[in-house]
Design a protein around this motif. Structure first.
Motif, mmCIF file in Angstrom:
data_model
loop_
_atom_site.group_PDB
_atom_site.id
_atom_site.type_symbol
_atom_site.label_atom_id
_atom_site.label_comp_id
_atom_site.label_asym_id
_atom_site.label_seq_id
_atom_site.Cartn_x
_atom_site.Cartn_y
_atom_site.Cartn_z
ATOM 1 N N GLY A 45 0.769 -1.237 0.000
ATOM 2 C CA GLY A 45 0.000 0.000 0.000
ATOM 3 C C GLY A 45 0.801 1.288 0.000
ATOM 4 O O GLY A 45 0.216 2.364 -0.055
ATOM 5 N N LEU A 46 2.125 1.223 0.034
ATOM 6 C CA LEU A 46 2.913 2.456 -0.050
ATOM 7 C C LEU A 46 3.031 2.861 -1.516
ATOM 8 O O LEU A 46 3.258 2.018 -2.382
ATOM 9 N N THR A 47 2.888 4.139 -1.783
ATOM 10 C CA THR A 47 2.999 4.637 -3.150
ATOM 11 C C THR A 47 3.731 5.971 -3.156
ATOM 12 O O THR A 47 3.919 6.597 -2.105
ATOM 13 N N GLY A 48 4.126 6.402 -4.331
ATOM 14 C CA GLY A 48 4.696 7.729 -4.529
ATOM 15 C C GLY A 48 5.900 8.012 -3.651
ATOM 16 O O GLY A 48 6.764 7.156 -3.454
ATOM 17 N N GLN A 49 5.940 9.229 -3.137
ATOM 18 C CA GLN A 49 7.067 9.674 -2.324
ATOM 19 C C GLN A 49 7.221 8.861 -1.047
ATOM 20 O O GLN A 49 8.330 8.602 -0.596
ATOM 21 N N ARG A 50 6.108 8.427 -0.462
ATOM 22 C CA ARG A 50 6.179 7.598 0.757
ATOM 23 C C ARG A 50 6.917 6.295 0.467
ATOM 24 O O ARG A 50 7.723 5.835 1.260
ATOM 25 N N LEU A 51 6.629 5.688 -0.673
ATOM 26 C CA LEU A 51 7.313 4.464 -1.074
ATOM 27 C C LEU A 51 8.797 4.740 -1.290
ATOM 28 O O LEU A 51 9.650 4.014 -0.760
ATOM 29 N N ASP A 52 9.119 5.788 -2.028
ATOM 30 C CA ASP A 52 10.523 6.121 -2.295
ATOM 31 C C ASP A 52 11.286 6.380 -1.005
ATOM 32 O O ASP A 52 12.414 5.914 -0.832
ATOM 33 N N ASP A 53 10.681 7.122 -0.087
ATOM 34 C CA ASP A 53 11.342 7.435 1.192
ATOM 35 C C ASP A 53 11.605 6.180 2.011
ATOM 36 O O ASP A 53 12.690 5.999 2.563
ATOM 37 N N PHE A 54 10.596 5.312 2.092
ATOM 38 C CA PHE A 54 10.747 4.100 2.896
ATOM 39 C C PHE A 54 11.828 3.198 2.314
ATOM 40 O O PHE A 54 12.680 2.682 3.034
ATOM 41 N N VAL A 55 11.830 3.028 1.000
ATOM 42 C CA VAL A 55 12.831 2.177 0.353
ATOM 43 C C VAL A 55 14.229 2.765 0.532
ATOM 44 O O VAL A 55 15.188 2.029 0.799
ATOM 45 N N LEU A 56 14.367 4.074 0.436
ATOM 46 C CA LEU A 56 15.671 4.701 0.663
ATOM 47 C C LEU A 56 16.128 4.483 2.105
ATOM 48 O O LEU A 56 17.301 4.173 2.356
ATOM 49 N N ALA A 57 15.215 4.603 3.054
ATOM 50 C CA ALA A 57 15.556 4.363 4.466
ATOM 51 C C ALA A 57 16.025 2.921 4.665
ATOM 52 O O ALA A 57 17.044 2.671 5.324
ATOM 53 N N VAL A 58 15.311 1.970 4.087
ATOM 54 C CA VAL A 58 15.703 0.561 4.188
ATOM 55 C C VAL A 58 17.057 0.346 3.531
ATOM 56 O O VAL A 58 17.931 -0.340 4.076
ATOM 57 N N ASN A 59 17.266 0.945 2.362
ATOM 58 C CA ASN A 59 18.549 0.805 1.675
ATOM 59 C C ASN A 59 19.702 1.318 2.542
ATOM 60 O O ASN A 59 20.774 0.707 2.586
ATOM 61 N N GLU A 60 19.493 2.428 3.221
ATOM 62 C CA GLU A 60 20.539 2.956 4.115
ATOM 63 C C GLU A 60 20.844 1.969 5.234
ATOM 64 O O GLU A 60 22.006 1.762 5.599
#
Length: 154
Positions: A45-60
């Motif tokens: 259910g994550l989309t758009g900027q929320r999805l991008d932010d969460f994935v970047l946080a996980v990647n870090e």
């Protein structure tokens, strides 16, 4: 029961029905794991900027585990009511109290030190357990409420 009777069907109930990913990783799997997190987070259910932010946080977090946590780690991603949760664990030497308590944005010319700060900024919550045996970082992202669809009146 005789040998002629077919065995009764077995029902397998998952231990954690909301678990989306549970993977051990090292540097070679970081990119593939990031893609899996993106797909599962979007499906949750994550989309758009929320999805991008969460994935970047996980990647870090997974990058930190590889760089500072012994070269490998373990990621779990699951859905709870209203939120997505990601946990990254490693077996490094832990994070210093000073580093954990420093919530200031790193200086722009700083080559490192951005990982935890970014993860904290890009997720809704972040909790860290750390010690000599390793570190566990858990972040969350709120999921938008799903609209209730009602049948049309005839």
């Amino acid at each position: 029961m005789t040998n002629a009777e077919p065995p009764a069907p077995r029902t397998v109930v998952p231990i954690e029905p909301s678990l989306l990913i549970a993977e051990a990783f090292n540097q070679a799997q970081v990119t593939e794991l990031r893609h899996s997190v993106t797909s599962c987070s979007h499906a949750a259910g994550l989309t758009g900027q929320r999805l991008d932010d969460f994935v970047l946080a996980v990647n870090e977090l997974i990058t930190n585990a590889v760089r500072h946590g012994g070269g490998q780690g373990r990621l779990r991603l699951w859905r709870r009511p209203g939120e997505l949760v990601c946990e990254v664990a490693d077996h490094g030497q832990g994070i210093s109290v000073q580093r954990l308590s420093d919530r200031a944005r790193p200086a722009p010319d700083t080559a490192g030190g951005w990982g935890l700060w970014l993860a904290r900024e890009l997720s809704d919550t972040m909790a860290v357990e750390t010690g000599e045996a390793g570190t566990i970082v858990r972040i969350t992202a709120a999921l938008a409420a799903q609209p209730v669809t009602r049948p049309a009146d005839d």
